[in-house]
Scaffold this motif. Structure first.
Motif, PDB file in Angstrom:
ATOM      1  N   ALA A 124       0.835  -1.201   0.000  1.00  0.00           N
ATOM      2  CA  ALA A 124       0.000   0.000   0.000  1.00  0.00           C
ATOM      3  C   ALA A 124       0.869   1.251   0.000  1.00  0.00           C
ATOM      4  N   SER A 125       1.920   1.260   0.822  1.00  0.00           N
ATOM      5  CA  SER A 125       2.815   2.414   0.868  1.00  0.00           C
ATOM      6  C   SER A 125       3.507   2.627  -0.469  1.00  0.00           C
ATOM      7  N   PRO A 143      -1.564   2.859 -15.488  1.00  0.00           N
ATOM      8  CA  PRO A 143      -0.967   2.617 -14.165  1.00  0.00           C
ATOM      9  C   PRO A 143      -0.300   1.247 -14.054  1.00  0.00           C
ATOM     10  N   ALA A 144      -0.730   0.290 -14.869  1.00  0.00           N
ATOM     11  CA  ALA A 144      -0.132  -1.046 -14.807  1.00  0.00           C
ATOM     12  C   ALA A 144       1.363  -1.016 -15.094  1.00  0.00           C
ATOM     13  N   LYS A 145       1.830   0.016 -15.785  1.00  0.00           N
ATOM     14  CA  LYS A 145       3.253   0.108 -16.088  1.00  0.00           C
ATOM     15  C   LYS A 145       4.086   0.426 -14.847  1.00  0.00           C
ATOM     16  N   LEU A 170      -2.540  -1.623  -6.926  1.00  0.00           N
ATOM     17  CA  LEU A 170      -2.317  -0.682  -8.024  1.00  0.00           C
ATOM     18  C   LEU A 170      -3.471  -0.646  -9.015  1.00  0.00           C
ATOM     19  N   LEU A 171      -4.016  -1.818  -9.353  1.00  0.00           N
ATOM     20  CA  LEU A 171      -5.051  -1.914 -10.385  1.00  0.00           C
ATOM     21  C   LEU A 171      -6.462  -1.917  -9.824  1.00  0.00           C
ATOM     22  N   GLY A 328      -8.552   0.991  -6.588  1.00  0.00           N
ATOM     23  CA  GLY A 328      -7.131   1.034  -6.349  1.00  0.00           C
ATOM     24  C   GLY A 328      -6.715   2.360  -5.749  1.00  0.00           C
ATOM     25  N   PRO A 329      -5.526   2.902  -6.076  1.00  0.00           N
ATOM     26  CA  PRO A 329      -5.075   4.154  -5.474  1.00  0.00           C
ATOM     27  C   PRO A 329      -5.896   5.339  -5.958  1.00  0.00           C
TER      28      PRO A 329
END
Length: 332
Positions: A124-125, A143-145, A170-171, A328-329
């Motif tokens: 998470a961080s 964002p997957a990159k 992330l996703l 996700g984020p």
């Protein structure tokens, strides 16, 4: 809920953001906790939840390089040294890939979730930090990159660059890591009414140690059983079949060993299943445990009952109830 899966092939190197930045001088980002393995899918399955999670505040500075000015909520356990912190290390890898080592960054990390909980605390961080720098630089790529850079953070945190926490963080949503070499991540659908009841007992189960006790060799018949369960779980997610999801979530490889590190694990499972849980298992390496339920009320009752049981054996705990987090984020 998504009807189609998203496949993320092996990420390519990012180009430098056009214009040199996104017009922001600071940003605050939240990234969610995750449940990895999902009982039968060791290192290949995970999903994100709405709470808990971590927050990163990132500011551009005039001096090139990364500094970490503040960490809260960690009881002094995490390093301020940017060469030793998963957030700054992963961000540094990203900056190198986009040829932006010229910029300066100041990072604040606010831990809003327990360290060593089995809920992807380091993930998470790390994801919050990567999403923050992506936002600051105006990088509008997929964002997957960011996933390979997040995995660098996991490698530092636990010695193994697995993606079953960082990918769903992330996703968002429910994620399958089909392959690590080459990296191939698939986002899975899931029933909209699926709730997750999480209990974090206040006991210490370090991730590195939890990995070391896993058997290196298994019998073929056990592998076949496990493959069937993983296939059944993925099929249940696609078919929106909660019964199939529940009966597929059985682990005969990892859980029998890791459960020994969690006080009254099988008693807690008995309680949860007796109260209507669809399934019950260990979140990541533990000590957190989780249950799927068909509704929020059952999830709340299960967490309360399990917390009461842990209190009766003099163990404190934190409890959380969540749907699966598809976002996700997010910038806060």
């Amino acid at each position: 809920m998504e009807n189609n899966i998203e496949e993320v092939k092996k990420p390519t190197v990012l180009a430098p953001p056009s214009g040199g930045g996104g017009g922001l001088s600071s940003v605050a980002v939240f990234a969610p906790a995750t449940v990895a393995n999902v009982v039968c899918g060791f290192d290949v399955l995970g999903f994100a939840v709405n709470e808990p999670g971590d927050e990163v505040i990132m500011r551009l500075t005039n001096k090139p390089g990364i500094t970490i000015s503040k960490i809260t909520g960690d009881d002094g356990r995490l390093p301020l040294d940017p060469a030793k912190n998963t957030v700054s290390v992963s961000v540094q890898h990203y900056l190198k890939s986009v040829d932006r080592l010229d910029i300066g960054l100041d990072i604040e990390l606010h831990k809003k979730m327990p360290i060593g909980s089995g809920l992807g605390s380091s993930s998470a961080s790390t994801v919050a930090g990567l999403y923050a720098i992506k936002t600051l630089l105006g990088d509008e790529s997929d964002p997957a990159k960011l996933l390979p850079f997040a995995m660098k953070g996991e490698e530092m945190a636990c010695g193994h660059g697995h993606a079953d926490n960082v990918a769903p963080a992330l996703l968002g949503g429910f994620v399958l890591i089909r392959s690590y070499e080459p990296l191939d991540v698939v986002r899975l659908p899931h029933p909209a009414g699926l709730y997750c009841a999480i209990v974090f007992p206040d006991v210490d189960v370090p991730t590195r140690e939890a990995r070391q006790i896993i058997r290196n060799k298994i019998f073929m018949k056990d592998a076949v059983t496990q493959w069937g369960n993983i296939a059944g779980l993925v099929s249940g997610l696609f078919m929106q079949d909660i019964d199939l999801i529940g009966r597929s979530m059985t682990d005969i490889l990892v859980e029998p060993v890791r459960s020994m590190l969690i006080p009254d694990f099988y008693k807690m499972r008995e309680i949860a299943m007796g109260m209507g849980a669809v399934s019950f298992g260990i979140s990541g390496s533990g000590p957190s445990v989780f249950a799927f339920t068909r509704d929020e009320e059952t999830a709340k009752l299960i967490t309360q009952k399990l917390q009461q049981h842990l209190t009766s054996i003099k163990i404190g705990s934190n409890i959380y109830v969540s749907t699966i987090n598809d976002q996700g984020p997010r910038v806060i």
